[in-house]
Design an enzyme around this catalytic site. Sequence first.
Site, PDB file in Angstrom:
ATOM      1  N   SER A 173       3.663 -26.886  34.619  1.00 34.19           N
ATOM      2  CA  SER A 173       3.424 -25.896  35.664  1.00 34.19           C
ATOM      3  C   SER A 173       2.269 -26.410  36.521  1.00 34.19           C
ATOM      4  O   SER A 173       2.345 -27.521  37.026  1.00 34.19           O
ATOM      5  CB  SER A 173       3.137 -24.522  35.040  1.00 34.19           C
ATOM      6  OG  SER A 173       3.023 -23.531  36.053  1.00 34.19           O
ATOM      7  N   THR A 174       1.196 -25.665  36.657  1.00 32.01           N
ATOM      8  CA  THR A 174       0.084 -26.087  37.500  1.00 32.01           C
ATOM      9  C   THR A 174      -0.460 -27.445  37.060  1.00 32.01           C
ATOM     10  O   THR A 174      -0.772 -27.644  35.897  1.00 32.01           O
ATOM     11  CB  THR A 174      -1.039 -25.044  37.458  1.00 32.01           C
ATOM     12  OG1 THR A 174      -0.539 -23.818  37.969  1.00 32.01           O
ATOM     13  CG2 THR A 174      -2.228 -25.480  38.297  1.00 32.01           C
ATOM     14  N   HIS A 200       7.671 -25.755  37.083  1.00 30.74           N
ATOM     15  CA  HIS A 200       7.600 -24.469  37.771  1.00 30.74           C
ATOM     16  C   HIS A 200       7.273 -24.730  39.235  1.00 30.74           C
ATOM     17  O   HIS A 200       6.171 -25.141  39.576  1.00 30.74           O
ATOM     18  CB  HIS A 200       6.521 -23.587  37.147  1.00 30.74           C
ATOM     19  CG  HIS A 200       6.776 -23.238  35.710  1.00 30.74           C
ATOM     20  ND1 HIS A 200       5.796 -22.704  34.896  1.00 30.74           N
ATOM     21  CD2 HIS A 200       7.887 -23.344  34.944  1.00 30.74           C
ATOM     22  CE1 HIS A 200       6.313 -22.496  33.691  1.00 30.74           C
ATOM     23  NE2 HIS A 200       7.575 -22.877  33.704  1.00 30.74           N
ATOM     24  N   MET A 297      -0.386 -23.091  32.990  1.00 33.70           N
ATOM     25  CA  MET A 297      -0.847 -21.848  32.391  1.00 33.70           C
ATOM     26  C   MET A 297       0.330 -21.094  31.796  1.00 33.70           C
ATOM     27  O   MET A 297       1.434 -21.113  32.329  1.00 33.70           O
ATOM     28  CB  MET A 297      -1.553 -20.978  33.430  1.00 33.70           C
ATOM     29  CG  MET A 297      -2.057 -19.644  32.881  1.00 33.70           C
ATOM     30  SD  MET A 297      -3.243 -18.839  33.965  1.00 33.70           S
ATOM     31  CE  MET A 297      -4.724 -19.785  33.595  1.00 33.70           C
ATOM     32  N   ASP A 300       5.254 -21.115  28.360  1.00 30.17           N
ATOM     33  CA  ASP A 300       6.583 -21.687  28.491  1.00 30.17           C
ATOM     34  C   ASP A 300       6.613 -23.050  27.791  1.00 30.17           C
ATOM     35  O   ASP A 300       5.745 -23.886  28.019  1.00 30.17           O
ATOM     36  CB  ASP A 300       6.951 -21.842  29.968  1.00 30.17           C
ATOM     37  CG  ASP A 300       8.439 -22.047  30.190  1.00 30.17           C
ATOM     38  OD1 ASP A 300       9.215 -21.832  29.237  1.00 30.17           O
ATOM     39  OD2 ASP A 300       8.814 -22.395  31.318  1.00 30.17           O
TER      40      ASP A 300
END
Length: 358
Positions: A173-174, A200, A297, A300
Amino acid sequence: MTPGGVLRPPPGARCLRALVVDDSGASRAGLARILGEAEGFVVVGAARDGEEALRDALRLRPDVIVLDLQLPRMDGFTFLRLLMDRCPTPVIVVSARAGRSDVFKALELGALDFVAKPEAGGVAAIRGALLEKCAIVRALRLEDPPPARPLPPGRVASAAAQATLRVVLLGASTGGPRAIPSLLAAIPGDLPLGIVVAQHMPARFTAAFAERIGRRTPFSAQEAAEGDLVAPGRVLVAPGGHHLELRRDGEGALRAAILPRGASRREAGHCPSVDRLFASGARVLGARACAVVLTGMGQDGRSGVIEVKRAGGLALAESAETAVVYGMPRAAADTGAVDAVLGLPALADAIVRFAREP
Protein backbone atom coordinates in the site's frame (compact mmCIF):
# COMPACT_ATOMS: atom_id res chain seq x y z
CA MET A 1 -11.12 5.00 13.08
CA THR A 2 -13.82 7.64 12.88
CA PRO A 3 -17.35 6.63 11.79
CA GLY A 4 -16.43 7.70 8.26
CA GLY A 5 -13.45 5.37 8.18
CA VAL A 6 -10.77 8.09 8.56
CA LEU A 7 -7.85 7.42 10.86
CA ARG A 8 -8.29 9.07 14.26
CA PRO A 9 -5.16 10.52 15.91
CA PRO A 10 -4.08 8.82 19.14
CA PRO A 11 -5.15 10.52 22.39
CA GLY A 12 -2.90 13.44 23.21
CA ALA A 13 -1.28 13.55 19.76
CA ARG A 14 -0.50 17.01 18.45
CA CYS A 15 -2.23 18.27 15.34
CA LEU A 16 -0.43 17.70 12.07
CA ARG A 17 0.43 21.03 10.43
CA ALA A 18 -0.53 21.05 6.75
CA LEU A 19 0.41 23.25 3.79
CA VAL A 20 -1.94 23.16 0.78
CA VAL A 21 -0.53 23.96 -2.68
CA ASP A 22 -2.90 24.31 -5.66
CA ASP A 23 -3.25 26.96 -8.36
CA SER A 24 -7.06 26.65 -8.42
CA GLY A 25 -8.67 28.85 -5.82
CA ALA A 26 -11.66 26.53 -5.50
CA SER A 27 -9.51 23.41 -5.08
CA ARG A 28 -7.16 25.17 -2.69
CA ALA A 29 -10.06 26.32 -0.53
CA GLY A 30 -11.73 22.90 -0.68
CA LEU A 31 -8.58 21.03 0.33
CA ALA A 32 -7.87 23.49 3.13
CA ARG A 33 -11.47 23.10 4.35
CA ILE A 34 -11.20 19.30 4.42
CA LEU A 35 -8.03 19.40 6.50
CA GLY A 36 -9.04 22.35 8.64
CA GLU A 37 -12.30 20.73 9.69
CA ALA A 38 -10.78 17.31 10.40
CA GLU A 39 -9.68 16.15 13.81
CA GLY A 40 -5.92 16.08 14.18
CA PHE A 41 -5.01 18.64 11.49
CA VAL A 42 -4.41 22.35 11.28
CA VAL A 43 -3.78 24.22 8.00
CA VAL A 44 -0.82 26.57 8.41
CA GLY A 45 -0.63 27.82 4.85
CA ALA A 46 -2.12 27.76 1.35
CA ALA A 47 0.01 28.57 -1.70
CA ARG A 48 -1.06 29.18 -5.30
CA ASP A 49 2.25 28.59 -7.12
CA GLY A 50 5.51 26.70 -6.69
CA GLU A 51 7.66 29.65 -5.67
CA GLU A 52 5.22 30.71 -2.95
CA ALA A 53 4.93 27.07 -1.83
CA LEU A 54 8.68 26.67 -1.44
CA ARG A 55 8.97 29.88 0.59
CA ASP A 56 6.09 28.77 2.82
CA ALA A 57 7.50 25.26 3.26
CA LEU A 58 10.91 26.56 4.34
CA ARG A 59 9.38 29.18 6.63
CA LEU A 60 6.52 27.18 8.18
CA ARG A 61 8.11 23.69 8.26
CA PRO A 62 4.76 21.86 7.92
CA ASP A 63 4.34 18.18 8.84
CA VAL A 64 2.67 17.37 5.51
CA ILE A 65 2.20 19.14 2.16
CA VAL A 66 -0.76 18.52 -0.16
CA LEU A 67 0.51 19.27 -3.67
CA ASP A 68 -1.02 19.76 -7.10
CA LEU A 69 1.63 19.19 -9.78
CA GLN A 70 0.47 21.71 -12.38
CA LEU A 71 1.54 25.05 -10.91
CA PRO A 72 2.55 28.43 -12.36
CA ARG A 73 6.00 30.03 -11.89
CA MET A 74 7.53 26.79 -10.56
CA ASP A 75 5.98 23.42 -11.39
CA GLY A 76 5.40 20.67 -8.86
CA PHE A 77 8.43 18.65 -9.99
CA THR A 78 10.87 21.51 -9.52
CA PHE A 79 9.24 22.25 -6.17
CA LEU A 80 9.74 18.62 -5.08
CA ARG A 81 13.40 18.57 -6.13
CA LEU A 82 14.18 21.74 -4.19
CA LEU A 83 12.06 20.77 -1.19
CA MET A 84 13.64 17.33 -0.79
CA ASP A 85 17.11 18.86 -1.11
CA ARG A 86 16.55 21.67 1.40
CA CYS A 87 13.85 20.45 3.77
CA PRO A 88 12.57 16.86 3.21
CA THR A 89 8.86 16.84 4.04
CA PRO A 90 6.08 14.26 3.50
CA VAL A 91 4.16 15.25 0.35
CA ILE A 92 0.78 13.89 -0.77
CA VAL A 93 0.17 14.59 -4.46
CA VAL A 94 -3.40 15.33 -5.54
CA SER A 95 -3.49 14.60 -9.27
CA ALA A 96 -6.11 14.65 -12.01
CA ARG A 97 -6.36 11.84 -14.57
CA ALA A 98 -4.52 13.80 -17.23
CA GLY A 99 -1.41 13.76 -15.06
CA ARG A 100 -1.36 10.08 -14.10
CA SER A 101 2.07 9.44 -15.64
CA ASP A 102 3.37 12.49 -13.79
CA VAL A 103 2.36 10.93 -10.47
CA PHE A 104 5.13 8.36 -10.71
CA LYS A 105 7.70 10.99 -11.60
CA ALA A 106 6.61 12.80 -8.43
CA LEU A 107 7.06 9.59 -6.42
CA GLU A 108 10.56 9.20 -7.83
CA LEU A 109 11.33 12.75 -6.68
CA GLY A 110 10.26 11.94 -3.12
CA ALA A 111 6.48 12.34 -2.83
CA LEU A 112 5.04 9.88 -0.33
CA ASP A 113 1.72 8.98 -1.95
CA PHE A 114 -1.09 10.39 -4.05
CA VAL A 115 -4.84 10.83 -4.24
CA ALA A 116 -6.68 10.94 -7.56
CA LYS A 117 -8.41 14.31 -8.00
CA PRO A 118 -12.00 14.01 -9.26
CA GLU A 119 -12.35 14.63 -12.98
CA ALA A 120 -15.51 16.66 -12.37
CA GLY A 121 -16.95 18.41 -9.34
CA GLY A 122 -15.20 19.53 -6.20
CA VAL A 123 -12.56 17.88 -4.04
CA ALA A 124 -15.05 16.96 -1.31
CA ALA A 125 -15.31 13.48 -2.89
CA ILE A 126 -11.72 12.67 -1.90
CA ARG A 127 -12.07 13.72 1.75
CA GLY A 128 -11.66 10.24 3.23
CA ALA A 129 -8.74 9.23 1.01
CA LEU A 130 -6.93 12.53 1.57
CA LEU A 131 -7.25 12.43 5.35
CA GLU A 132 -6.14 8.79 5.47
CA LYS A 133 -3.03 9.49 3.39
CA CYS A 134 -2.16 12.58 5.42
CA ALA A 135 -2.71 10.79 8.73
CA ILE A 136 -0.20 8.11 7.71
CA VAL A 137 2.48 10.75 8.28
CA ARG A 138 2.26 9.88 11.98
CA ALA A 139 3.63 6.41 11.24
CA LEU A 140 6.28 7.37 8.69
CA ARG A 141 9.87 6.37 8.28
CA LEU A 142 11.23 9.26 6.22
CA GLU A 143 14.43 7.60 5.01
CA ASP A 144 14.56 6.89 1.29
CA PRO A 145 14.47 3.23 0.31
CA PRO A 146 17.93 1.77 -0.36
CA PRO A 147 19.16 2.15 -3.94
CA ALA A 148 18.80 -0.80 -6.24
CA ARG A 149 21.88 -3.03 -6.29
CA PRO A 150 23.58 -4.17 -9.51
CA LEU A 151 21.79 -7.15 -11.00
CA PRO A 152 23.45 -10.44 -9.99
CA PRO A 153 24.00 -12.99 -12.75
CA GLY A 154 21.03 -15.27 -13.33
CA ARG A 155 20.35 -18.35 -15.36
CA VAL A 156 18.15 -18.29 -18.43
CA ALA A 157 14.69 -19.79 -17.93
CA SER A 158 14.07 -22.80 -20.13
CA ALA A 159 10.80 -23.91 -21.70
CA ALA A 160 10.67 -26.77 -19.20
CA ALA A 161 10.55 -24.24 -16.36
CA GLN A 162 6.96 -23.32 -17.33
CA ALA A 163 5.67 -26.62 -15.91
CA THR A 164 7.20 -25.93 -12.49
CA LEU A 165 6.91 -22.15 -12.50
CA ARG A 166 7.43 -20.44 -9.18
CA VAL A 167 5.48 -17.24 -8.55
CA VAL A 168 6.14 -14.27 -6.27
CA LEU A 169 3.01 -12.54 -5.00
CA LEU A 170 3.66 -8.95 -3.89
CA GLY A 171 1.25 -6.93 -1.74
CA ALA A 172 1.72 -3.27 -0.81
CA SER A 173 0.00 0.00 0.00
CA THR A 174 1.59 3.32 0.99
CA GLY A 175 5.23 3.34 -0.12
CA GLY A 176 4.67 0.49 -2.56
CA PRO A 177 5.00 2.56 -5.75
CA ARG A 178 8.63 3.18 -4.79
CA ALA A 179 9.38 -0.10 -2.99
CA ILE A 180 8.15 -2.48 -5.70
CA PRO A 181 10.30 -1.15 -8.58
CA SER A 182 13.28 -0.92 -6.21
CA LEU A 183 12.82 -4.54 -5.15
CA LEU A 184 12.28 -5.91 -8.66
CA ALA A 185 15.24 -3.96 -10.08
CA ALA A 186 17.48 -6.06 -7.83
CA ILE A 187 16.20 -9.40 -9.19
CA PRO A 188 17.43 -10.95 -12.48
CA GLY A 189 14.80 -10.94 -15.20
CA ASP A 190 15.83 -14.32 -16.60
CA LEU A 191 14.82 -16.45 -13.62
CA PRO A 192 12.03 -19.06 -13.97
CA LEU A 193 9.82 -16.75 -11.96
CA GLY A 194 6.43 -15.11 -12.50
CA ILE A 195 5.46 -12.02 -10.49
CA VAL A 196 1.97 -10.82 -9.59
CA VAL A 197 1.31 -7.55 -7.75
CA ALA A 198 -1.62 -6.27 -5.67
CA GLN A 199 -0.92 -2.59 -4.95
CA HIS A 200 -3.58 -0.41 -3.30
CA MET A 201 -4.02 2.19 -6.03
CA PRO A 202 -6.89 3.95 -7.84
CA ALA A 203 -8.12 2.34 -11.05
CA ARG A 204 -6.78 4.86 -13.52
CA PHE A 205 -3.20 4.68 -12.20
CA THR A 206 -2.38 0.96 -12.27
CA ALA A 207 -1.65 0.79 -16.01
CA ALA A 208 0.87 3.63 -15.69
CA PHE A 209 2.36 1.92 -12.62
CA ALA A 210 2.87 -1.28 -14.62
CA GLU A 211 4.56 0.71 -17.40
CA ARG A 212 6.90 2.24 -14.84
CA ILE A 213 7.83 -1.22 -13.51
CA GLY A 214 8.61 -2.32 -17.05
CA ARG A 215 10.89 0.68 -17.62
CA ARG A 216 12.78 0.39 -14.34
CA THR A 217 13.25 -3.36 -13.92
CA PRO A 218 14.44 -6.26 -16.06
CA PHE A 219 10.87 -7.57 -16.34
CA SER A 220 8.09 -6.92 -18.82
CA ALA A 221 5.05 -5.59 -16.98
CA GLN A 222 1.41 -4.88 -17.70
CA GLU A 223 -1.89 -4.22 -16.00
CA ALA A 224 -3.51 -7.66 -15.76
CA ALA A 225 -6.51 -8.56 -17.90
CA GLU A 226 -8.77 -11.59 -17.71
CA GLY A 227 -6.94 -14.70 -18.86
CA ASP A 228 -3.43 -13.19 -18.97
CA LEU A 229 -0.77 -15.87 -18.67
CA VAL A 230 1.53 -15.82 -15.64
CA ALA A 231 4.95 -16.44 -17.18
CA PRO A 232 8.67 -16.17 -16.40
CA GLY A 233 9.99 -12.64 -16.68
CA ARG A 234 6.52 -11.07 -16.63
CA VAL A 235 4.89 -8.86 -13.99
CA LEU A 236 1.09 -8.67 -13.82
CA VAL A 237 -0.36 -5.77 -11.80
CA ALA A 238 -3.89 -6.01 -10.40
CA PRO A 239 -6.09 -3.35 -12.00
CA GLY A 240 -7.30 -0.76 -9.51
CA GLY A 241 -10.90 -1.31 -8.43
CA HIS A 242 -10.72 -5.04 -9.22
CA HIS A 243 -9.42 -8.11 -7.42
CA LEU A 244 -6.80 -10.28 -9.09
CA GLU A 245 -6.80 -14.02 -8.38
CA LEU A 246 -4.90 -16.90 -9.98
CA ARG A 247 -6.49 -19.96 -11.59
CA ARG A 248 -5.54 -22.90 -13.79
CA ASP A 249 -7.06 -23.21 -17.23
CA GLY A 250 -8.14 -26.51 -18.82
CA GLU A 251 -4.56 -27.26 -19.85
CA GLY A 252 -3.09 -26.44 -16.45
CA ALA A 253 -1.61 -23.06 -17.42
CA LEU A 254 -1.63 -20.38 -14.74
CA ARG A 255 -3.79 -17.38 -15.64
CA ALA A 256 -5.18 -14.16 -14.14
CA ALA A 257 -8.82 -13.95 -13.10
CA ILE A 258 -10.12 -10.38 -12.76
CA LEU A 259 -13.06 -9.93 -10.39
CA PRO A 260 -14.95 -6.70 -9.68
CA ARG A 261 -15.56 -5.41 -6.19
CA GLY A 262 -18.57 -7.27 -4.84
CA ALA A 263 -17.86 -10.46 -6.78
CA SER A 264 -17.84 -12.58 -3.63
CA ARG A 265 -18.67 -12.52 0.06
CA ARG A 266 -15.06 -11.78 0.96
CA GLU A 267 -15.61 -8.12 0.34
CA ALA A 268 -14.30 -6.30 3.40
CA GLY A 269 -11.12 -4.30 2.90
CA HIS A 270 -9.16 -3.01 -0.04
CA CYS A 271 -9.70 -3.58 -3.74
CA PRO A 272 -7.42 -4.97 -5.10
CA SER A 273 -7.07 -7.25 -2.10
CA VAL A 274 -3.68 -8.65 -1.13
CA ASP A 275 -5.37 -11.36 0.92
CA ARG A 276 -7.38 -12.60 -2.06
CA LEU A 277 -4.34 -12.71 -4.33
CA PHE A 278 -2.34 -14.63 -1.72
CA ALA A 279 -5.17 -17.07 -0.99
CA SER A 280 -5.65 -17.89 -4.67
CA GLY A 281 -1.90 -18.38 -5.09
CA ALA A 282 -1.88 -20.78 -2.15
CA ARG A 283 -4.66 -22.81 -3.76
CA VAL A 284 -3.13 -23.21 -7.21
CA LEU A 285 0.61 -23.07 -6.48
CA GLY A 286 1.14 -24.63 -3.06
CA ALA A 287 4.87 -24.73 -2.29
CA ARG A 288 5.68 -22.81 -5.50
CA ALA A 289 4.13 -19.61 -4.09
CA CYS A 290 6.13 -16.90 -2.34
CA ALA A 291 4.00 -14.22 -0.65
CA VAL A 292 5.73 -10.92 0.18
CA VAL A 293 4.03 -8.22 2.27
CA LEU A 294 5.58 -4.82 1.68
CA THR A 295 5.09 -1.36 3.15
CA GLY A 296 1.59 -0.10 3.93
CA MET A 297 -0.90 0.70 6.64
CA GLY A 298 -3.50 -1.80 7.79
CA GLN A 299 -3.68 -5.59 7.81
CA ASP A 300 -4.25 -6.60 4.19
CA GLY A 301 -2.09 -9.69 3.57
CA ARG A 302 -2.34 -10.95 7.14
CA SER A 303 -4.74 -13.82 6.47
CA GLY A 304 -3.19 -14.46 3.06
CA VAL A 305 0.28 -15.26 4.39
CA ILE A 306 -1.28 -17.82 6.73
CA GLU A 307 -2.89 -19.59 3.76
CA VAL A 308 0.34 -19.52 1.74
CA LYS A 309 2.28 -20.98 4.66
CA ARG A 310 -0.32 -23.71 5.25
CA ALA A 311 -0.03 -24.67 1.57
CA GLY A 312 3.74 -25.11 1.92
CA GLY A 313 4.79 -21.84 0.32
CA LEU A 314 7.24 -19.18 1.45
CA ALA A 315 5.98 -16.11 3.36
CA LEU A 316 8.10 -12.96 3.72
CA ALA A 317 7.55 -9.46 5.07
CA GLU A 318 9.46 -6.20 4.73
CA SER A 319 11.19 -5.02 7.89
CA ALA A 320 10.74 -1.70 9.66
CA GLU A 321 14.27 -0.87 8.50
CA THR A 322 13.10 -0.09 4.94
CA ALA A 323 9.27 0.00 5.09
CA VAL A 324 7.84 3.51 4.72
CA VAL A 325 4.89 2.42 6.87
CA TYR A 326 5.43 -0.70 8.98
CA GLY A 327 1.76 -1.63 9.27
CA MET A 328 0.92 -4.39 6.80
CA PRO A 329 4.30 -6.11 7.28
CA ARG A 330 3.95 -6.01 11.07
CA ALA A 331 0.44 -7.48 10.89
CA ALA A 332 1.75 -10.31 8.70
CA ALA A 333 4.75 -10.95 10.94
CA ASP A 334 2.55 -11.03 14.04
CA THR A 335 0.72 -14.09 12.66
CA GLY A 336 3.81 -16.25 13.19
CA ALA A 337 3.38 -17.58 9.64
CA VAL A 338 6.11 -15.41 8.10
CA ASP A 339 9.41 -17.18 7.43
CA ALA A 340 11.52 -14.02 7.54
CA VAL A 341 11.21 -10.26 8.05
CA LEU A 342 13.81 -8.55 5.87
CA GLY A 343 14.81 -5.21 4.39
CA LEU A 344 14.38 -4.69 0.64
CA PRO A 345 17.91 -5.81 -0.39
CA ALA A 346 17.65 -9.02 1.66
CA LEU A 347 14.12 -9.64 0.32
CA ALA A 348 15.53 -9.55 -3.21
CA ASP A 349 18.16 -12.14 -2.24
CA ALA A 350 15.52 -14.37 -0.65
CA ILE A 351 13.34 -14.20 -3.77
CA VAL A 352 16.31 -15.15 -5.98
CA ARG A 353 17.01 -18.18 -3.77
CA PHE A 354 13.33 -19.16 -3.91
CA ALA A 355 13.34 -18.93 -7.71
CA ARG A 356 16.43 -21.12 -8.01
CA GLU A 357 15.22 -23.92 -5.76
CA PRO A 358 14.85 -27.23 -7.62
